[in-house]
Design a protein around this motif. Structure first.
Motif, PDB file in Angstrom:
ATOM      1  N   VAL A 173       7.883 -23.320 -14.679  1.00 60.15           N
ATOM      2  CA  VAL A 173       8.385 -23.422 -13.311  1.00 60.15           C
ATOM      3  C   VAL A 173       7.345 -22.861 -12.352  1.00 60.15           C
ATOM      4  O   VAL A 173       6.974 -21.684 -12.439  1.00 60.15           O
ATOM      5  N   LEU A 174       6.870 -23.693 -11.455  1.00 59.64           N
ATOM      6  CA  LEU A 174       5.958 -23.257 -10.393  1.00 59.64           C
ATOM      7  C   LEU A 174       6.783 -22.588  -9.298  1.00 59.64           C
ATOM      8  O   LEU A 174       7.798 -23.132  -8.860  1.00 59.64           O
ATOM      9  N   GLN A 175       6.355 -21.415  -8.876  1.00 58.38           N
ATOM     10  CA  GLN A 175       7.116 -20.647  -7.891  1.00 58.38           C
ATOM     11  C   GLN A 175       6.202 -20.322  -6.712  1.00 58.38           C
ATOM     12  O   GLN A 175       5.250 -19.554  -6.849  1.00 58.38           O
ATOM     13  N   MET A 176       6.507 -20.918  -5.554  1.00 59.14           N
ATOM     14  CA  MET A 176       5.709 -20.643  -4.359  1.00 59.14           C
ATOM     15  C   MET A 176       6.276 -19.439  -3.630  1.00 59.14           C
ATOM     16  O   MET A 176       7.447 -19.416  -3.251  1.00 59.14           O
ATOM     17  N   GLU A 177       5.410 -18.441  -3.402  1.00 59.70           N
ATOM     18  CA  GLU A 177       5.888 -17.216  -2.761  1.00 59.70           C
ATOM     19  C   GLU A 177       5.908 -17.357  -1.246  1.00 59.70           C
ATOM     20  O   GLU A 177       4.987 -17.899  -0.640  1.00 59.70           O
ATOM     21  N   LEU A 178       6.974 -16.827  -0.645  1.00 56.40           N
ATOM     22  CA  LEU A 178       7.120 -16.764   0.798  1.00 56.40           C
ATOM     23  C   LEU A 178       6.556 -15.434   1.298  1.00 56.40           C
ATOM     24  O   LEU A 178       6.918 -14.377   0.787  1.00 56.40           O
ATOM     25  N   PHE A 179       5.673 -15.491   2.287  1.00 55.71           N
ATOM     26  CA  PHE A 179       5.066 -14.299   2.894  1.00 55.71           C
ATOM     27  C   PHE A 179       5.411 -14.249   4.376  1.00 55.71           C
ATOM     28  O   PHE A 179       5.663 -15.283   5.000  1.00 55.71           O
ATOM     29  N   ASN A 180       5.327 -13.050   4.949  1.00 54.62           N
ATOM     30  CA  ASN A 180       5.397 -12.970   6.402  1.00 54.62           C
ATOM     31  C   ASN A 180       3.999 -13.193   6.983  1.00 54.62           C
ATOM     32  O   ASN A 180       2.999 -12.751   6.419  1.00 54.62           O
ATOM     33  N   SER A 181       3.956 -13.894   8.117  1.00 55.16           N
ATOM     34  CA  SER A 181       2.695 -14.115   8.815  1.00 55.16           C
ATOM     35  C   SER A 181       2.574 -13.207  10.034  1.00 55.16           C
ATOM     36  O   SER A 181       1.593 -13.293  10.770  1.00 55.16           O
ATOM     37  N   LYS A 182       3.550 -12.334  10.208  1.00 54.13           N
ATOM     38  CA  LYS A 182       3.582 -11.445  11.373  1.00 54.13           C
ATOM     39  C   LYS A 182       2.751 -10.188  11.169  1.00 54.13           C
ATOM     40  O   LYS A 182       2.070  -9.720  12.086  1.00 54.13           O
ATOM     41  N   ILE A 183       2.785  -9.641   9.950  1.00 58.39           N
ATOM     42  CA  ILE A 183       2.142  -8.354   9.681  1.00 58.39           C
ATOM     43  C   ILE A 183       1.102  -8.453   8.572  1.00 58.39           C
ATOM     44  O   ILE A 183      -0.048  -8.054   8.743  1.00 58.39           O
ATOM     45  N   ASP A 184       1.503  -8.986   7.416  1.00 59.20           N
ATOM     46  CA  ASP A 184       0.665  -8.887   6.216  1.00 59.20           C
ATOM     47  C   ASP A 184      -0.240 -10.086   5.960  1.00 59.20           C
ATOM     48  O   ASP A 184      -1.329  -9.933   5.412  1.00 59.20           O
ATOM     49  N   HIS A 185       0.218 -11.292   6.312  1.00 54.83           N
ATOM     50  CA  HIS A 185      -0.531 -12.504   5.947  1.00 54.83           C
ATOM     51  C   HIS A 185      -0.604 -13.463   7.138  1.00 54.83           C
ATOM     52  O   HIS A 185       0.041 -14.521   7.135  1.00 54.83           O
ATOM     53  N   PRO A 186      -1.387 -13.125   8.149  1.00 58.21           N
ATOM     54  CA  PRO A 186      -1.498 -13.991   9.333  1.00 58.21           C
ATOM     55  C   PRO A 186      -1.897 -15.421   8.956  1.00 58.21           C
ATOM     56  O   PRO A 186      -2.746 -15.627   8.089  1.00 58.21           O
ATOM     57  N   ASP A 187      -1.219 -16.391   9.582  1.00 55.20           N
ATOM     58  CA  ASP A 187      -1.521 -17.816   9.454  1.00 55.20           C
ATOM     59  C   ASP A 187      -0.998 -18.436   8.160  1.00 55.20           C
ATOM     60  O   ASP A 187      -1.188 -19.638   7.923  1.00 55.20           O
ATOM     61  N   TYR A 188      -0.309 -17.668   7.308  1.00 55.92           N
ATOM     62  CA  TYR A 188       0.242 -18.225   6.066  1.00 55.92           C
ATOM     63  C   TYR A 188       1.312 -19.255   6.412  1.00 55.92           C
ATOM     64  O   TYR A 188       2.160 -19.029   7.289  1.00 55.92           O
ATOM     65  N   LEU A 189       1.297 -20.387   5.726  1.00 55.05           N
ATOM     66  CA  LEU A 189       2.199 -21.488   6.066  1.00 55.05           C
ATOM     67  C   LEU A 189       3.630 -21.280   5.582  1.00 55.05           C
ATOM     68  O   LEU A 189       4.581 -21.506   6.331  1.00 55.05           O
ATOM     69  N   ALA A 190       3.797 -20.863   4.327  1.00 61.99           N
ATOM     70  CA  ALA A 190       5.149 -20.676   3.783  1.00 61.99           C
ATOM     71  C   ALA A 190       5.681 -19.326   4.233  1.00 61.99           C
ATOM     72  O   ALA A 190       5.920 -18.418   3.439  1.00 61.99           O
ATOM     73  N   ASP A 191       5.883 -19.218   5.560  1.00 64.24           N
ATOM     74  CA  ASP A 191       6.309 -17.946   6.143  1.00 64.24           C
ATOM     75  C   ASP A 191       7.761 -17.973   6.599  1.00 64.24           C
ATOM     76  O   ASP A 191       8.192 -17.123   7.372  1.00 64.24           O
TER      77      ASP A 191
END
Length: 300
Positions: A173-191
């Motif tokens: 099972v491929l699992q795509m992680e959701l990140f915040n783009s506000k603080i830790d991962h700017p510009d991440y798409l799956a936010d």
């Protein structure tokens, strides 16, 4: 009643099961014979499958971390690559979320220029995961870099469809992680959950799920329990951490993890809930206590 055991009492309880134990440099004893001691408030209930992210306990060797999790009554570690799987197998510990196929967190499936290398790496890694007897393999959307979100979705679908047949064939099972783009991962798409759920719908495969990181999604959108209840069929794995700060999940921060864990339990979820907070104590004993406390909070 306090959720935190006094440090002296924790050490006393750990030491009580020290037969066959490993003594770390700090003097803390981790032993598999402590499984049912009050370190976690008694034997775990079995309703939640617990894990811990390897990177948050990077001061411990893999061997030491295996001993720690077994002393606390669970047997899984997140974000472990093939080079460390033999150590996990030696201790009977599951690699609950495998990694190592990704390029990095920024160069992901939403940008077609990374597809050739990602496809090659993931096809190889899917086989490695399956042959090791594991199930979950992490992946990432990557950053937008000015790309609009619909184009990013289309790109991710096109790329992931080239590896999903192999994942389905091998039971990975491929699992795509959701990140915040506000603080830790700017510009991440799956936010956010909506974009990622739409990706799941378009792929329409039981071998593609979302790693719903509660810490990141609290920062981006909140409404955690409602989101879990309404969309749990798309969530294959969960991560925890306190907000704000990404530290312990106790009552010093804004999330009620007892209620969240109950919501996850009540969906019938059979995957893993992995602790991914950054422990604040300076000693190994204190950090072990932080993990013991987190497991106890989420063991509903």
């Amino acid at each position: 009643m306090s959720r935190t055991l006094p440090r002296r009492e924790l050490l006393k309880q750990l030491a009580a099961g020290a037969l066959g134990a490993s003594v770390l440099g700090s003097g803390l004893v981790f032993s598999s014979s402590v499984l049912a001691t009050p370190v976690t408030g008694g034997a775990l209930k079995g309703n939640i499958r617990h894990s811990v992210s390897r990177w948050t306990y990077g001061d411990l060797s893999i061997e030491e971390l295996c001993l720690l999790v077994k002393s606390l009554g669970f047997t899984a570690i997140d974000l472990i690559g093939p080079e460390d799987w033999p150590i996990l197998k030696k201790h009977g510990v599951d690699s609950s979320m495998c990694n190592g196929a990704e390029l990095n967190l920024e160069d992901g499936w939403s940008d077609p220029k990374f597809h050739p290398e990602l496809i090659k790496r993931y096809l190889k890694h899917i086989d490695l995961v399956a042959e090791a007897g594991y199930k979950n393999l992490i992946c990432f959307s990557g950053n937008a870099r000015g790309m609009d979100r619909e184009t990013a979705l289309q790109n991710a679908v096109k790329g992931l469809k080239q590896i999903l047949p192999q994942a389905e064939k091998r039971g990975v099972v491929l699992q795509m992680e959701l990140f915040n783009s506000k603080i830790d991962h700017p510009d991440y798409l799956a936010d956010g959950s909506a974009w990622a759920i739409e990706l799941c719908k378009r792929l329409n495969s039981q071998n593609f799920k979302l790693l719903y990181d509660i810490y990141h999604m609290q920062i981006m959108e909140g409404d955690i329990i409602r989101t879990i209840k309404n969309n749990h069929q798309y969530f294959g794995h969960y991560h925890t951490a306190g907000v704000p700060g990404r530290h312990e999940i106790d009552d010093s921060q804004e999330l009620n993890y007892v209620a969240i864990a109950k919501a996850i339990r009540d969906t019938g979820f059979t995957g893993y809930l992995a602790q991914e907070f950054v422990p604040t104590p300076k000693t190994k004993e204190g950090r072990a206590q932080s993990l013991a406390q987190a497991i106890r909070i989420c063991d509903v």
